[in-house]
Design a protein around this motif. Structure first.
Motif, short mmCIF file in Angstrom:
data_model
loop_
_atom_site.label_atom_id
_atom_site.label_comp_id
_atom_site.label_asym_id
_atom_site.label_seq_id
_atom_site.Cartn_x
_atom_site.Cartn_y
_atom_site.Cartn_z
N GLN A 139 31.39 53.96 36.63
CA GLN A 139 32.09 54.33 37.86
C GLN A 139 31.96 53.27 38.95
O GLN A 139 32.93 52.93 39.63
CB GLN A 139 31.57 55.67 38.36
N GLY A 140 30.76 52.71 39.13
CA GLY A 140 30.56 51.68 40.14
C GLY A 140 31.35 50.42 39.83
O GLY A 140 31.97 49.82 40.72
N PHE A 141 31.36 50.04 38.56
CA PHE A 141 32.11 48.85 38.14
C PHE A 141 33.61 49.06 38.33
O PHE A 141 34.31 48.17 38.84
CB PHE A 141 31.80 48.56 36.67
N ILE A 142 34.10 50.24 37.93
CA ILE A 142 35.54 50.54 38.08
C ILE A 142 35.94 50.54 39.54
O ILE A 142 37.00 50.01 39.92
CB ILE A 142 35.87 51.90 37.42
N LEU A 143 35.09 51.11 40.40
CA LEU A 143 35.36 51.12 41.85
C LEU A 143 35.45 49.71 42.39
O LEU A 143 36.37 49.39 43.17
CB LEU A 143 34.26 51.90 42.57
N ALA A 144 34.52 48.84 41.98
CA ALA A 144 34.52 47.45 42.45
C ALA A 144 35.76 46.71 41.98
O ALA A 144 36.38 45.96 42.74
CB ALA A 144 33.26 46.74 41.98
N VAL A 145 36.14 46.92 40.71
CA VAL A 145 37.30 46.23 40.15
C VAL A 145 38.58 46.65 40.87
O VAL A 145 39.39 45.80 41.29
CB VAL A 145 37.43 46.50 38.64
N PHE A 146 38.78 47.96 41.04
CA PHE A 146 40.00 48.44 41.70
C PHE A 146 40.04 48.03 43.16
O PHE A 146 41.11 47.73 43.69
CB PHE A 146 40.12 49.96 41.57
N ALA B 108 38.71 45.26 44.42
CA ALA B 108 39.04 43.83 44.43
C ALA B 108 40.51 43.60 44.11
O ALA B 108 41.18 42.80 44.77
CB ALA B 108 38.16 43.10 43.42
N VAL B 109 41.01 44.31 43.12
CA VAL B 109 42.43 44.16 42.74
C VAL B 109 43.34 44.58 43.88
O VAL B 109 44.34 43.91 44.17
CB VAL B 109 42.73 44.99 41.47
N TYR B 110 43.00 45.67 44.56
CA TYR B 110 43.82 46.15 45.68
C TYR B 110 43.85 45.13 46.81
O TYR B 110 44.91 44.86 47.39
CB TYR B 110 43.25 47.48 46.17
N ILE B 111 42.70 44.53 47.10
CA ILE B 111 42.64 43.50 48.14
C ILE B 111 43.47 42.28 47.75
O ILE B 111 44.19 41.71 48.57
CB ILE B 111 41.17 43.09 48.41
N ILE B 112 43.40 41.90 46.47
CA ILE B 112 44.19 40.76 45.98
C ILE B 112 45.68 41.04 46.12
O ILE B 112 46.46 40.19 46.57
CB ILE B 112 43.83 40.45 44.51
N ILE B 113 46.09 42.25 45.73
CA ILE B 113 47.51 42.62 45.82
C ILE B 113 48.00 42.60 47.26
O ILE B 113 49.05 42.04 47.58
CB ILE B 113 47.74 44.01 45.18
N LEU B 114 47.22 43.21 48.16
CA LEU B 114 47.60 43.25 49.58
C LEU B 114 47.66 41.85 50.16
O LEU B 114 48.63 41.48 50.86
CB LEU B 114 46.61 44.11 50.37
N THR B 115 46.64 41.04 49.87
CA THR B 115 46.58 39.69 50.44
C THR B 115 47.71 38.81 49.92
O THR B 115 48.40 38.13 50.70
CB THR B 115 45.22 39.03 50.11
N GLY B 116 47.89 38.80 48.60
CA GLY B 116 48.93 37.95 48.00
C GLY B 116 50.32 38.29 48.48
O GLY B 116 51.10 37.41 48.87
N PRO C 154 44.62 53.85 46.49
CA PRO C 154 43.69 54.53 47.43
C PRO C 154 43.20 55.87 46.90
O PRO C 154 42.03 56.22 47.11
CB PRO C 154 44.54 54.70 48.69
N ARG C 155 44.06 56.62 46.20
CA ARG C 155 43.63 57.90 45.63
C ARG C 155 42.58 57.68 44.54
O ARG C 155 41.60 58.43 44.43
CB ARG C 155 44.85 58.64 45.07
N ILE C 156 42.76 56.61 43.72
CA ILE C 156 41.76 56.29 42.69
C ILE C 156 40.42 55.97 43.35
O ILE C 156 39.37 56.47 42.93
CB ILE C 156 42.23 55.10 41.84
#
Length: 323
Positions: free
Chosen positions: A39-46, A48-56, A94-96
């Protein structure tokens, strides 16, 4: 007496079924709860991915609106596409993150219906916008002398507005139709967001009419734009192959290769998800395919458009290196 007792039991079963239907006020999004140790790993991955998507995507919106060299129809539609990707992903991720962080998998029926509705609307917008972007490339390559006249600012605005608004009535109707069903099999959605296939599995009785309706809507909002994309690229490729020099052919193809790659990534995974027979759906495969077109593809799109476009790279350098 035996008959009387039997009738009482049958009435109790019917009342229990009615009570189950009427008391489904919330669903449970199973998501990735079957991986408790990650759960902690999945939270960190999602995250990071969300930040990358927003930033890019935000960077693409920024440079296309500020850089004079990118004030062209191609980059106007690219800015719209990046805005759409931000909206599209923000309906889901965000819901995830909330579910994992709070360890609360519950979602109300109204919230689930709202999420599905916006997901379908933005998905339709993406299909139409990809078709509009292919039309832009068709005009630029196959009819370059009239490109400025055909793709005027007014025409571009109309095409963009049509892309954003065109699917709203259809998808609101489809979402209302699905949530007008009674749910009695379970309230557990075997997915990480409210999507059509896992929700239909929870419905009481025969859902074949609704499944047929889904296929018809997909054909209208996804298959039809895809046919337009395919037709545009057939004509584009035919025009490119007739160019006299290899350098000219390479330059022409480079202007549309990024868009073509995005089309393949999006349509490939989304088509398999929604056009497979019900018997071929499974929670694992549905999650994997959905991850690809809802999370992975939006993350790759800014990279695809920036790394394969010299003008975008130059604009990014001017943005970060200017004094």
């Amino acid at each position: 007496m035996i008959y009387y007792l039997y009738m009482i039991k049958e009435e109790e079963k019917i009342l229990n079924a009615i009570e189950n239907v009427s008391t489904v006020m919330q669903f449970v999004l199973i998501g990735f709860s079957d991986l408790p140790n990650l759960q902690g790993f999945i939270l960190a991955v999602f995250s990071a991915v969300y930040i990358i998507i927003l930033t890019g995507n935000f960077l693409i919106i920024l440079i296309t609106s500020m850089d004079p060299a990118l004030q062209k129809p191609l980059y106007f539609f690219l800015a719209n596409f990046s805005s759409l990707e931000i909206c599209y992903v923000s309906v889901i991720v965000p819901r995830i993150l909330f579910n994992i962080e709070m360890q609360d998998l519950r979602i109300s029926v109204m919230s689930c219906a709202t999420q599905l509705c916006f997901f379908l609307i933005f998905g339709t917008t993406e299909c139409v916008l990809l078709a509009v972007m292919s039309y832009d490339r068709y005009v630029a390559i196959c009819n370059p002398l009239h490109y400025i006249l055909i793709m005027s600012p007014t025409k571009c605005t109309q095409l963009a507005v049509g892309s954003w608004l065109g699917g709203i009535p259809i998808q609101i109707g489809q979402a209302c139709q699905i949530f007008d069903l009674h749910f009695c099999n379970s309230n557990k959605i075997e997915h990480f967001f409210c999507d059509i296939p896992p929700i239909l599995k929870l419905a009481c009785g025969d859902t074949s009419v609704h499944e047929l309706s889904v296929y018809v809507v997909v054909m209208v909002v996804a298959a039809l734009p895809f046919i337009l994309v395919l037709t545009s690229y057939i004509k584009i490729i035919a025009t490119i192959l007739r160019l006299p020099t290899a350098k000219g052919r390479a330059k022409a193809f480079s202007t549309c290769s990024s868009h073509l790659l995005v089309v393949v990534l999006f349509y490939g995974s989304a088509t398999v998800t929604y056009l497979r027979p019900k018997s071929m759906h499974s929670p694992g495969s549905d999650k994997l395919l959905s991850l690809f077109y809802t999370i992975v593809t939006p993350m790759l799109n800014p990279l695809i458009y920036s790394l394969r476009n010299k003008k975008v790279i130059a604009a990014l350098k001017r943005l970060f290196l200017k004094e």
